[in-house]
Design a protein around this motif. Sequence first.
Motif, short mmCIF file in Angstrom:
data_model
loop_
_atom_site.label_atom_id
_atom_site.label_comp_id
_atom_site.label_asym_id
_atom_site.label_seq_id
_atom_site.Cartn_x
_atom_site.Cartn_y
_atom_site.Cartn_z
N LEU A 1 0.83 -1.20 0.00
CA LEU A 1 0.00 0.00 0.00
C LEU A 1 0.87 1.25 0.00
CD1 LEU A 1 -2.74 -0.78 2.65
CD2 LEU A 1 -2.75 -1.22 0.21
N PRO A 2 0.31 2.34 -0.49
CA PRO A 2 0.99 3.64 -0.34
C PRO A 2 1.09 3.99 1.14
CG PRO A 2 -1.25 3.92 -1.15
CD PRO A 2 -0.95 2.46 -1.18
N PRO A 3 1.94 4.94 1.48
CA PRO A 3 2.24 5.25 2.88
C PRO A 3 1.01 5.55 3.73
CG PRO A 3 3.65 6.52 1.42
CD PRO A 3 2.70 5.80 0.55
N THR A 4 -0.01 6.12 3.15
CA THR A 4 -1.21 6.35 3.94
C THR A 4 -2.43 5.91 3.16
OG1 THR A 4 -1.42 8.57 3.04
CG2 THR A 4 -0.27 8.37 5.15
N GLY A 5 -3.55 5.85 3.84
CA GLY A 5 -4.81 5.55 3.19
C GLY A 5 -5.07 4.07 3.06
N PRO A 6 -6.30 3.73 2.72
CA PRO A 6 -6.68 2.32 2.59
C PRO A 6 -6.20 1.72 1.27
CG PRO A 6 -8.54 3.75 2.09
CD PRO A 6 -7.41 4.65 2.49
N CYS A 7 -6.46 0.45 1.13
CA CYS A 7 -6.03 -0.27 -0.06
C CYS A 7 -6.78 0.25 -1.29
CB CYS A 7 -6.30 -1.76 0.10
SG CYS A 7 -5.92 -2.72 -1.36
N PRO A 8 -6.05 0.73 -2.29
CA PRO A 8 -6.72 1.30 -3.46
C PRO A 8 -7.48 0.26 -4.27
CG PRO A 8 -4.35 1.19 -3.80
CD PRO A 8 -4.61 0.77 -2.38
N VAL A 9 -7.09 -0.98 -4.13
CA VAL A 9 -7.76 -2.02 -4.91
C VAL A 9 -9.01 -2.50 -4.19
CG1 VAL A 9 -7.55 -4.29 -5.95
CG2 VAL A 9 -5.61 -2.71 -5.96
N CYS A 10 -8.84 -2.92 -2.95
CA CYS A 10 -9.98 -3.44 -2.20
C CYS A 10 -11.05 -2.39 -1.98
CB CYS A 10 -9.53 -3.98 -0.85
SG CYS A 10 -8.55 -5.46 -0.98
N SER A 11 -10.62 -1.15 -1.83
CA SER A 11 -11.60 -0.12 -1.51
C SER A 11 -12.29 0.41 -2.77
CB SER A 11 -10.94 1.03 -0.75
OG SER A 11 -9.95 1.63 -1.55
N GLN A 12 -11.86 -0.06 -3.93
CA GLN A 12 -12.55 0.34 -5.15
C GLN A 12 -13.72 -0.58 -5.42
OE1 GLN A 12 -12.63 2.93 -7.17
NE2 GLN A 12 -11.21 3.71 -5.61
N PRO A 13 -14.88 -0.02 -5.66
CA PRO A 13 -16.01 -0.88 -6.00
C PRO A 13 -15.79 -1.48 -7.38
CG PRO A 13 -16.58 1.43 -6.23
CD PRO A 13 -15.21 1.38 -5.63
N ARG A 14 -16.28 -2.68 -7.56
CA ARG A 14 -16.16 -3.30 -8.86
C ARG A 14 -17.15 -2.68 -9.84
NH1 ARG A 14 -14.99 -6.48 -4.96
NH2 ARG A 14 -17.15 -6.71 -4.34
N THR A 15 -18.26 -2.24 -9.30
CA THR A 15 -19.24 -1.57 -10.15
C THR A 15 -19.67 -0.31 -9.42
OG1 THR A 15 -21.15 -2.51 -9.09
CG2 THR A 15 -20.15 -3.80 -10.84
N LEU A 16 -20.48 0.47 -10.06
CA LEU A 16 -21.05 1.62 -9.37
C LEU A 16 -22.49 1.34 -9.00
CD1 LEU A 16 -19.52 4.80 -10.99
CD2 LEU A 16 -19.03 3.71 -8.82
N ASP A 17 -22.80 0.09 -8.86
CA ASP A 17 -24.16 -0.31 -8.52
C ASP A 17 -24.45 0.08 -7.07
OD1 ASP A 17 -26.50 -1.48 -8.00
OD2 ASP A 17 -25.84 -3.55 -8.34
N PRO A 18 -25.41 0.95 -6.88
CA PRO A 18 -25.68 1.40 -5.51
C PRO A 18 -26.17 0.28 -4.61
CG PRO A 18 -27.28 2.32 -7.07
CD PRO A 18 -26.24 1.61 -7.87
#
Length: 477
Positions: free
Chosen positions: A64-81
């Motif tokens: 991971l980058p030095p701060t913040g959450p995981c950019p992959v896991c925290s990305q939704p696979r879709t934008l389905d609400p």
Amino acid sequence: MRLSHQQGQGQSQSPLTSAHIAQTMTLLSMTTTELLQTIDLELSKNPALELINERRCPMCGRKLPPTGPCPVCSQPRTLDPEETIVFVSPRDDFYSYSGRGGFDGDNTPEDPYASINIDLPSYVMHQVAPDLEREEQKIAAMILSNLDEDGFLAIEIRDICRFHHTTSSSVERVLTKIRHCEPLGVGARSIEEALLAQVDVLAESTEVPNHIREAIAEHFDLLSKHHFGEIAKKLRVTNEEAKSLCHFISENLNPFPARSNWGNFRQPNDSSPDVFHQPDILIYYLNNNPKNPLIIEIITPSRGTLRINPLFQKALNKSADEKKEEWKKDLDKASLLIKCIQQRSNTMRQLMEKLVNIQKSFIIQGDTYLEPLTRAHIAEALDVHESTISRAVANKTVQLPNKKIIPLSTFFDRSLAVRAIMRNIIENEIHALNDTEIKNRLEKQGIKIARRTVAKYRSMEGILPAHLRRIEKFATV
DNA sequence: CTATGGCACGGATT
DNA sequence: AATCCGTGCCATAG
């Protein structure tokens, strides 16, 4: 003692198994803050454990980058609400995520340890805790973590009641005890209350002037302006007496008992009281747009990645026999801790996935939509022991999309929805309804509860009884 | 006499 | 086994 219900097979196996179970359970019931303390403690005394400057996602293992959450896991696979994304988020900066309303005291402490120091809250907590029941201690913890820099209460009693599902009278009871602690009057809602508390304590040992309580409670504004004449008139005493009252107050009482800073010395590993400064879980919409999916972030403290120190490992292999024993222990402990933390994250994630799924409309639309739910029910669905769920829920707080921080146990509250409906009824009432009438209204909506219960809910919500409400209504209109 | 709050009991939950 | 929660009964205030 904690293992008492774990009998049966497995007992005779290696001690690692039972230690594993025990530690998993303790870690699970910890808040994020406590977990951080535990990790730090272990780091400081266990050479086998190492913190390296590389952050990895606890779920997918990516760097991971030095701060913040995981950019992959925290990305939704879709934008389905309809979809919700649940992930464990290692934060080194999680202390700054306080979004609690009405509390400006310590928004972003520079030092992550700031909220662990012995400060005013802990200081007072140590004094009152022995006098309080378990449940009362939690209330005290909440009160104490919501003091402003002068030691005044910076939160509504009503909110405390709702937070702990209790009545205002029991909160008041705790509050009274707190006010009688050093510094005298801490936890008051106003200068008047602080002074009154000091008078109470003073009265136990010395003589206090006659009308002093009345003077403080009802004529404080005059008192502070030193309008002796008026005070004398209102209290029907002589000017001299009024003057001596003021004198007594300025000599013996302190309007800001808790002002001044409470040293910054650290607290080693004392069993600290619950402090509700930080949420353990964040729920929000992606980019704060309600059309996007919900993100559930389970905060886990991290300033890097924990691992077994490879140098230690090597040294162990080479070392002499006597030391080996000792070192092996440390090594086991370290790897145990790492495993258990992983397991904790995993359990939390599973729990939240289920929970959010069931209580989605509560999260989005509010109290009225809370589904009745028991921990046992979730435990069954996840196929784990109910005590696991109990521990996972205990002492955790969640920040909802509306930035309100609530205890995770609210998701299992049986009466919250009813209370919300009741609040609604009372807000829209034409004339002040008494408890029996409220009971009947609720019955019409299919909710059958006793009149007595209505009274209790009312008290929890901080709503005054009918005859007093009438006055208030007219006063505001 | 009516509305409300306190105490305590029993069943459910943890 | 411990704790929580709804409820009934009773005292008290209005």
